[in-house]
Scaffold this active site. Structure first.
Site, PDB file in Angstrom:
ATOM      1  N   SER A 146       0.707  -1.011  -0.623  1.00 13.63           N
ATOM      2  CA  SER A 146      -0.346  -0.307   0.207  1.00 13.63           C
ATOM      3  C   SER A 146       1.068   0.836  -0.335  1.00 13.63           C
ATOM      4  O   SER A 146       1.640   1.152   0.143  1.00 13.63           O
ATOM      5  CB  SER A 146      -0.838   0.139   1.128  1.00 13.63           C
ATOM      6  OG  SER A 146      -1.694   1.221   1.468  1.00 13.63           O
ATOM      7  N   TYR A 161      -1.251  -1.208   9.738  1.00 16.33           N
ATOM      8  CA  TYR A 161      -1.744  -1.394   8.730  1.00 16.33           C
ATOM      9  C   TYR A 161      -0.483  -0.715   7.553  1.00 16.33           C
ATOM     10  O   TYR A 161       0.202  -1.840   6.973  1.00 16.33           O
ATOM     11  CB  TYR A 161      -2.116  -0.549   8.123  1.00 16.33           C
ATOM     12  CG  TYR A 161      -3.603  -1.230   6.587  1.00 16.33           C
ATOM     13  CD1 TYR A 161      -3.986  -1.775   6.126  1.00 16.33           C
ATOM     14  CD2 TYR A 161      -2.593  -0.180   5.778  1.00 16.33           C
ATOM     15  CE1 TYR A 161      -4.441  -2.390   4.873  1.00 16.33           C
ATOM     16  CE2 TYR A 161      -3.029   0.089   4.483  1.00 16.33           C
ATOM     17  CZ  TYR A 161      -4.041  -1.392   3.877  1.00 16.33           C
ATOM     18  OH  TYR A 161      -3.936  -1.665   2.822  1.00 16.33           O
TER      19      TYR A 161
END
Length: 255
Positions: A146, A161
């Protein structure tokens, strides 16, 4: 190196969500002739998607349920897919969860939940699929990171995350180095904001515009943008590309 088989299978994890990138990618790759193995924590959703894919594109498709963070369950799921489908050639590991919790509020349960699914889950599935790819002498592995990992958050999810997604980059580079001599490549797709439910629900036009403003293009990403990147990285023409991170983020992060 062993040739790239015509009758080949790609395994996609996290492919059950109705608005997810994994589901869209399943249809996109099936249209290009890939047989598809789908793995999702929601086994019914995976099976339903597989049936739709097979009907739409005339390929073989199977969907199974498993929590990728559970090593035994992940391995058993890949075993099942391999038994029912043609030669495994590729993996795209989409399975993941978001985490908008501020850093000072992250407790042990949240940290473990996010890292175990996003990073450990990618590892367990990758390791199991890699055993087969090495045995065949050809394969493509794609991890999904990401832009949050590269920019330190700044999208929807925060620290656990970002840390887990950064770990996927290191994992895939190491896999690329170890498995390259066996004809297996390993790369990473790093999406920016994509219009899916992992962004905290269906996005309003106002929220899309705000996210797009950080990049150099006037829109946020779509599942098709990511699916097209996956199609390239698992295809026969990407055999000299390995250990790389392909950003699909509208110019949000340039490096």
């Amino acid at each position: 190196m062993t040739g790239f088989p015509t009758d080949r299978t790609v395994v996609l994890t996290g492919a059950g969500s109705p608005r997810g990138i994994g589901r869209y990618t399943a249809f996109h790759l099936a249209e290009a002739g890939w047989n598809v193995g789908l793995l999702d924590v929601d086994g019914d959703a995976a099976a339903a998607t597989a049936a739709e894919v097979a009907e739409a594109h005339g390929v073989r498709a199977v969907g199974v349920g498993a929590d990728v963070a559970d090593r035994a369950a992940a391995v058993a799921a890949i075993d099942t897919l391999e038994e029912q489908l043609p030669q495994l050639v590729a993996l795209v590991a989409f399975a993941g969860v978001s985490s908008p919790v501020p850093y000072l509020e992250v407790d042990a349960d949240e940290w473990h939940r996010v890292v175990s699914i996003n990073l450990e889950g990618t590892h367990w599935v990758t390791q199991r699929v890699a055993r087969s790819l090495v045995g065949h002498g050809v394969g493509r592995i794609v991890g999904v990171s990401s832009v949050s990992a590269q920019r330190g958050g700044g999208t929807y999810s925060k620290t656990p995350y970002s840390a887990a997604k950064a770990g996927i980059v290191g994992l895939m580079r190491s896999v690329a180095r170890e498995l390259g001599p066996h004809g297996v490549t390993a790369n990473v797709i790093s999406p920016g904001p994509i219009d899916t439910d992992i962004m905290g629900g269906t996005l309003t036009e106002e929220r899309k515009a705000g996210m797009a403003a950080d990049g150099v293009l006037s829109r946020i990403g779509t599942p098709r943008d990511v699916a097209a990147a996956a199609a390239y990285l698992i295809g026969p023409d990407s055999g000299f590309v390995t250990g790389q991170t392909l950003n699909v983020d509208g110019g949000l992060y340039m490096h």
